[in-house]
Design an enzyme around this catalytic site. Structure first.
Site, PDB file in Angstrom:
ATOM      1  N   HIS A  35       0.840  -1.209   0.000  1.00  0.00           N
ATOM      2  CA  HIS A  35       0.000   0.000   0.000  1.00  0.00           C
ATOM      3  C   HIS A  35       0.875   1.259   0.000  1.00  0.00           C
ATOM      4  O   HIS A  35       0.549   2.249   0.655  1.00  0.00           O
ATOM      5  CB  HIS A  35      -0.936   0.003   1.222  1.00  0.00           C
ATOM      6  CG  HIS A  35      -2.049  -0.997   1.096  1.00  0.00           C
ATOM      7  ND1 HIS A  35      -3.156  -0.785   0.326  1.00  0.00           N
ATOM      8  CD2 HIS A  35      -2.197  -2.248   1.615  1.00  0.00           C
ATOM      9  CE1 HIS A  35      -3.966  -1.837   0.383  1.00  0.00           C
ATOM     10  NE2 HIS A  35      -3.394  -2.734   1.144  1.00  0.00           N
ATOM     11  N   ASP A  52      -0.663  -4.876   5.892  1.00  0.00           N
ATOM     12  CA  ASP A  52      -1.651  -5.758   5.267  1.00  0.00           C
ATOM     13  C   ASP A  52      -1.432  -5.917   3.770  1.00  0.00           C
ATOM     14  O   ASP A  52      -0.800  -5.089   3.113  1.00  0.00           O
ATOM     15  CB  ASP A  52      -3.061  -5.203   5.504  1.00  0.00           C
ATOM     16  CG  ASP A  52      -3.203  -3.784   4.978  1.00  0.00           C
ATOM     17  OD1 ASP A  52      -2.231  -3.000   5.120  1.00  0.00           O
ATOM     18  OD2 ASP A  52      -4.268  -3.449   4.425  1.00  0.00           O
ATOM     19  N   GLU A  53      -1.956  -7.010   3.258  1.00  0.00           N
ATOM     20  CA  GLU A  53      -2.132  -7.222   1.815  1.00  0.00           C
ATOM     21  C   GLU A  53      -0.863  -7.030   0.983  1.00  0.00           C
ATOM     22  O   GLU A  53      -0.936  -6.558  -0.148  1.00  0.00           O
ATOM     23  CB  GLU A  53      -3.228  -6.281   1.262  1.00  0.00           C
ATOM     24  CG  GLU A  53      -4.576  -6.555   1.879  1.00  0.00           C
ATOM     25  CD  GLU A  53      -5.683  -5.690   1.257  1.00  0.00           C
ATOM     26  OE1 GLU A  53      -6.790  -6.193   1.124  1.00  0.00           O
ATOM     27  OE2 GLU A  53      -5.411  -4.510   0.904  1.00  0.00           O
ATOM     28  N   ASN A  54       0.265  -7.378   1.524  1.00  0.00           N
ATOM     29  CA  ASN A  54       1.465  -7.374   0.689  1.00  0.00           C
ATOM     30  C   ASN A  54       1.666  -8.764   0.128  1.00  0.00           C
ATOM     31  O   ASN A  54       1.899  -9.720   0.878  1.00  0.00           O
ATOM     32  CB  ASN A  54       2.682  -6.958   1.522  1.00  0.00           C
ATOM     33  CG  ASN A  54       3.968  -7.224   0.757  1.00  0.00           C
ATOM     34  OD1 ASN A  54       4.021  -7.082  -0.467  1.00  0.00           O
ATOM     35  ND2 ASN A  54       4.993  -7.644   1.481  1.00  0.00           N
ATOM     36  N   GLU A  99      -1.536  -9.431   9.703  1.00  0.00           N
ATOM     37  CA  GLU A  99      -0.416 -10.066   9.013  1.00  0.00           C
ATOM     38  C   GLU A  99       0.923  -9.822   9.712  1.00  0.00           C
ATOM     39  O   GLU A  99       1.909 -10.487   9.390  1.00  0.00           O
ATOM     40  CB  GLU A  99      -0.304  -9.543   7.571  1.00  0.00           C
ATOM     41  CG  GLU A  99      -1.396 -10.036   6.636  1.00  0.00           C
ATOM     42  CD  GLU A  99      -2.534  -9.031   6.494  1.00  0.00           C
ATOM     43  OE1 GLU A  99      -2.897  -8.404   7.514  1.00  0.00           O
ATOM     44  OE2 GLU A  99      -3.048  -8.890   5.374  1.00  0.00           O
TER      45      GLU A  99
END
Lengths: 682, 682
Positions: free
Chosen positions: A254, A317-319, A369
């Site tokens: 992000h 998050d979301e890596n 995470e």
């Protein structure tokens, strides 16, 4: 006086007054215990407030504000002017007795006791935070009885279920100006929320003035960022409301905005520009580059001076690590350091970040995470992953506390999914299938509603947060046993929605503005009929692939006027339920009136469309509403729907449900089906 | 390209296209010259803007904003993202051609030419200020035609009548937060106003952070003041909108707030506290005390760094000098210095102030009382005194320019008097009875609407300024010959009112909020019927002696929902006029409908009062409305009003007019009289 207060409170809570049931509570969140007594305390121009014991500046401000609100709501010209230590009258309607100032700590005492008798109002609390909660309860209790503004007589003992009652606002996808943040802090405190999680950076923007690396906000924000002065102002404002502020810089993923400003920190050598769409993107910081830590150290250092809270949120998050695996140098680094998977590399990154935070006196907070053996147990984990992310229902939070972390729950509280209040209200912190020890359960600190801002602007911000978030606030504050009754919740939500508007929320008035705008000021009441039975498409389906809308799209359209828990749809649902229970002529007549409105509205709607082509996208929806009205009238007035027609009508309704015109859905289709099916049995 | 633009403009303005009349202009203020041509330029997703010639950052921001407004109003997802020098497409719908940046100077060129053809839109101007005005004209021209969002084809040449087109906002009586100021700057620029006069100190508050004497804002503001950072932010914001900002510190009178903080500067030795009422008070600075000039020097010095404009407003109004004449030391000083009258002492004071200003590079501006031989001709005089102050109609401004000063007019533009737009629109700068030389006339720089804030808060600010001030803006901008037709003005004012809401004004939505609040969310539409025919009492009569209301009174009541030019009253007035011209059955029917509404509304209104005692103060007013409805119906439906009844009815209406319930007046009584009198002739 202090002794008198204590003695009185003890007497009341020990022996009680004559008790009386009340048809309906006004309060949200509901207090732990409440007893109503017979009679009222009447507000007049002598209404006044005195603070005993510990004098905190913020409590004076808070009490003064509530005094003003009571004057504004009743229209009574209250004699007592601005409230200061020197201006407190000796005889007061409200006496607040406080022991000490409250701290922003997960162990802090926020309880209060409130006693309203015919003689006056007493709030007693350990901390000023507790007294402020008590004042909000007093304000919510203000009502009209027999031509007077009054408070019902009550004895309340109250304290929160959870210490962490948060709202996250994403200011990266769309920037939210200072006053809109402040207004929402005010609204949060009115329902006893106490954590503002400020999502300050993401692919679409970096929103903090950083003097050591000014390119971050100069190139990363389109000019829309918070100055240090503004941040300090907001943090102080929040503190005065009893709200702690947690900043978030989301890394290592992000990070497109950071990389737009500082491409030298990227894992992939390419050109970066601010992301304008929504979704999960591959730009990611290079964890093998020492400059990455230098820059993050500078950023965290500067921000630590702005944000006094002990927690600092680093995202995480979301890596997916795509750009790591495609970079040979990074792959070599992983091999050399025995990091097998991108997750391991991120753990390495987090452990470095942890040390930077520690050296600035901060504890680490992050999305779930970040959990890893490198992260010590002082970390605070934000659980967000759910069924869509391959997690068992409700498992993720429990995992975190079983891992030994303090944790808060956001899964189930994503208000940007545009689900009804009932959905969030039924979110359980621990599912029945999971058993937690007492220690593990104690590590659940609370929850956070998350307001991601891909599809919101300041115009719609309030209507996307409120009033639904008040139901979530109750979930965080009130005893679990008191947050089960959805109908009761909705009836109080309607009341709190009005109180929210009285103290400044724009969720009602801005909806009306959009309706006037999209109708081009021609018969807005006709457009309102359709708006009131439609809801924005849910669970991210409004914006397919994250590309139909971008940062600069107009968020001034039909879907933006529509709200979740559409008023007309809820009313229709209630009428259908009443009709199914009892098809009296009265209940029939009420439905007939609704069906007539739906039927006749369409021709007017087409007139409006002719002057406002912006509404063409929902002309078919208006036609569908018309058809459902005709169908309803045929069923009830003519009473001649054949089984075959019924079947075809139900099929037709499925088509209507699937219509995506204006990126909205007609929110009455389920109730309409229930209605039609019930005809079989009548 | 520049050459092409010039050539095209020349061709158009020389030869013209086929001309077409338009039923109705959308524009306010009206341009100096406008020609409509046949056809439209159609907006689609390719709509884009390019800036040629001089590149000013503020013009890019302005153009980007107008691009966004067009996208928001049409709902069209315009491809062009944010507008920067690097992002300008070569083929553009709008081409802006500017020679140079504009300065805030009374000689500056603010003219522009605008050409809209089927191929595109061209704005040509000398300064970026002119181009910004042109962009506002473009936005106002956006309309719907045949299912499309279009601009009519026009050739416009435009420049302002006056260079000084101001709005004064008093932030002393009630503090107005930063965002409310910014929003009103935005609204001002949309109607081409260019001066924000910021009344920063008065008896009720001192609102500027002053570091050399922090007690001024700490003791003089109840905590409600602007920090230096906020002031710089607002000044920069205004500058980007083409608006200059003139600060005012009102001295030597209107100084209670200063003396509350620094009683050592007072002319009378007593205790000073912030004034909470409205009116003219005696606290006044001591002009014989050297410390007075030391402090004012410090204040002006610090403020001169915040406010780049060459003018600094020192107030100077309404000092009666009572506390001077009662102080023997001051009387002795006057004798010693041969100052015969308090006016002479004030002249002495002003001449000292003038030198302080000059040493800070500032020209003096002040209310008209500052005129004196000690004040050089570089001063700017604000004329405010009128008939009530013993001045001949319109004489005060002419006197100032005859005295050799530049001057602006505020008498006739006091919007806090709550007079209808038509009243301000008919204010003449120079009455027919006075003759001015060309040089004298040239010294009239323009005017300023004044928003004194005794009875307003941020909730009502917009509805007290807008839309009326748009009519005043036209008075300042448009040629005198174009500001004569009141009906035409009102029809355009209705349009501009909607545009103002689209760009953020709260004048409509906050009125609805107050209506919902005062009705306690019970049938607000019923309360709206009464609100829409009532107006707040005028010319300061709402607040007798300045003491019925004080700073902390609730401004959330019936009168605060009411606006000037009440919508229902205006509509009724128009219907009566139509009826008097032609008593056709159609015109009769329209009146009958209104009378029926008035008649039937009352019983519902009483239901609302039962749940909202705040409305008891206007229950009688609702009853009067009901009576007028009954009377109207009797006249039209039954057609049986006898001459005697008529006479009694007219007398009754006089009583109704005198009713002060809710501090409002029923704004339909004059039209009702006209209606009744016309029956005699029917």
């Amino acid at each position: 006086m202090k002794l008198f207060v204590s003695t009185l409170m003890t007497l009341v809570f020990t022996f009680g007054f004559a008790q009386e049931n009340k048809d309906k509570d006004n309060l949200m969140p509901l207090p732990s215990s409440i007893e109503y007594h017979k009679g009222y305390f009447v507000v007049d121009k002598n209404f006044s407030v005195r603070i005993e014991g510990y004098k905190s500046n913020r409590l004076f401000k808070y009490a003064d504000k509530v005094l003003r609100r009571i004057s504004n709501e009743s229209g009574i010209f209250v004699d007592q002017k601005i409230l200061t230590t020197s201006s407190n009258p000796q005889t007061s309607s409200v006496v607040i007795d406080v022991e000490r100032g409250g701290k922003f700590d997960v162990e802090e005492d926020e309880s209060y006791e409130l006693l309203i008798s015919k003689e006056g109002i007493i709030i007693k609390s350990v901390t000023d935070l507790g007294a402020m909660h008590g004042l909000e309860t007093v304000y919510q209790l203000l009502e009209v009885n027999n031509g007077k503004y009054v408070f019902p007589l009550v004895s309340i003992k109250d304290s929160p279920r959870f210490v962490w009652r948060g709202l996250m606002i994403d200011v990266a996808r769309h920037f939210i100006p200072v006053d809109d943040i402040k207004r929402n802090l005010e609204l949060m405190s009115s329902v006893k929320m106490n954590v503002f999680h400020w999502h300050l950076s993401d692919d679409q923007g970096f929103r903090v003035q950083i003097d050591s690396h000014p390119e971050l906000y100069k190139k990363g924000s389109d000019g829309n960022y918070y100055t240090k002065t503004q941040i300090k102002d907001i943090v102080a404002y929040a503190s005065d409301l009893g709200i702690r502020v947690i900043p978030e810089i989301d890394v290592p993923g992000h990070a497109t905005a950071i990389l737009t400003a500082m491409p030298q920190l990227a894992s992939k050598d390419t050109t970066y520009t601010l992301e304008r769409n929504a979704g999960i993107f591959s730009p990611v910081l290079d964890p093998t580059n020492p400059e990455t830590y230098k820059v993050l150290g500078d950023v965290i250092g500067e921000m630590s001076e702005l944000f006094p809270d002990k927690y600092f949120h680093i995202g995480g998050d979301e890596n997916e690590g795509k750009n790591w695996e495609s970079n040979p140098d990074i792959v070599a680094f992983m091999k050399k350091n025995d990091l097998k998977h991108p997750h391991d590399l991120q753990a390495y990154f987090n452990s470095k970040l942890y040390k930077i935070l520690a050296s600035n006196g901060k504890e680490i907070m992050g999305w779930e995470e970040i959990q890893n053996e490198a992260i010590p147990k002082g970390a605070l984990i934000q659980s967000w992953r759910g069924v869509n992310e391959g997690e068992e229902v409700g498992a993720s939070l429990s995992k975190a506390v079983k891992n030994g972390y303090n944790a808060i729950l956001s899964n189930g509280f994503y208000i940007d999914l545009m689900l009804p209040a009932s959905s969030y209200y039924s979110t359980e912190f621990v599912p029945n299938t999971i058993e937690l020890s007492k220690e593990e359960e104690a590590r659940i600190l609370g929850g956070e509603a998350t307001m991601w801002s891909e599809l919101i602007t300041p115009l719609t911000l309030d209507s996307r947060i409120w009033p639904r978030t008040a139901a979530i606030a109750e979930k965080y504050w009130s005893p679990k046993s008191k947050t089960k009754d959805v109908d009761n919740m909705y009836s109080r939500l309607d009341l709190v929605s009005k109180k929210l508007e009285r103290i400044g929320s724009q969720h009602i008035k801005n909806k009306d503005v959009i309706i006037r705008n999209i109708s081009n000021y021609n018969q807005p009441e006709v457009v309102k009929v359709l708006v009131d039975v439609c809801e924005p498409m849910k669970v991210y389906s409004r914006n397919p692939n994250g590309t139909m809308y971008n940062t600069f799209s107009p968020y001034t359209k039909f879907a933006d006027a529509c709200i979740v828990d559409a008023i007309g749809a809820r009313e229709f649902g209630n009428l259908v339920n009443d009709f199914i229970k009892d098809d009296s002529s009265e209940n029939r007549l009420k439905l007939v009136e609704v069906f007539r409105l739906w039927k006749t509205n369409h021709s007017n709607f087409l007139e409006v469309v002719a002057t406002s082509p912006m509404l063409e996208e929902v002309a078919l929806k208006s036609k569908y509403l018309n058809e459902l009205g005709v169908l309803g009238l045929k069923s009830l007035e003519l009473n001649n729907i054949s089984p075959l027609e019924l079947k075809s009508a139900l099929k037709n309704i499925d088509e209507i449900s699937a219509d995506e015109g204006g990126r909205t859905e007609l929110a009455i289709t389920n109730s309409m089906k229930l209605f039609l099916k019930s005809l079989d049995h009548k």
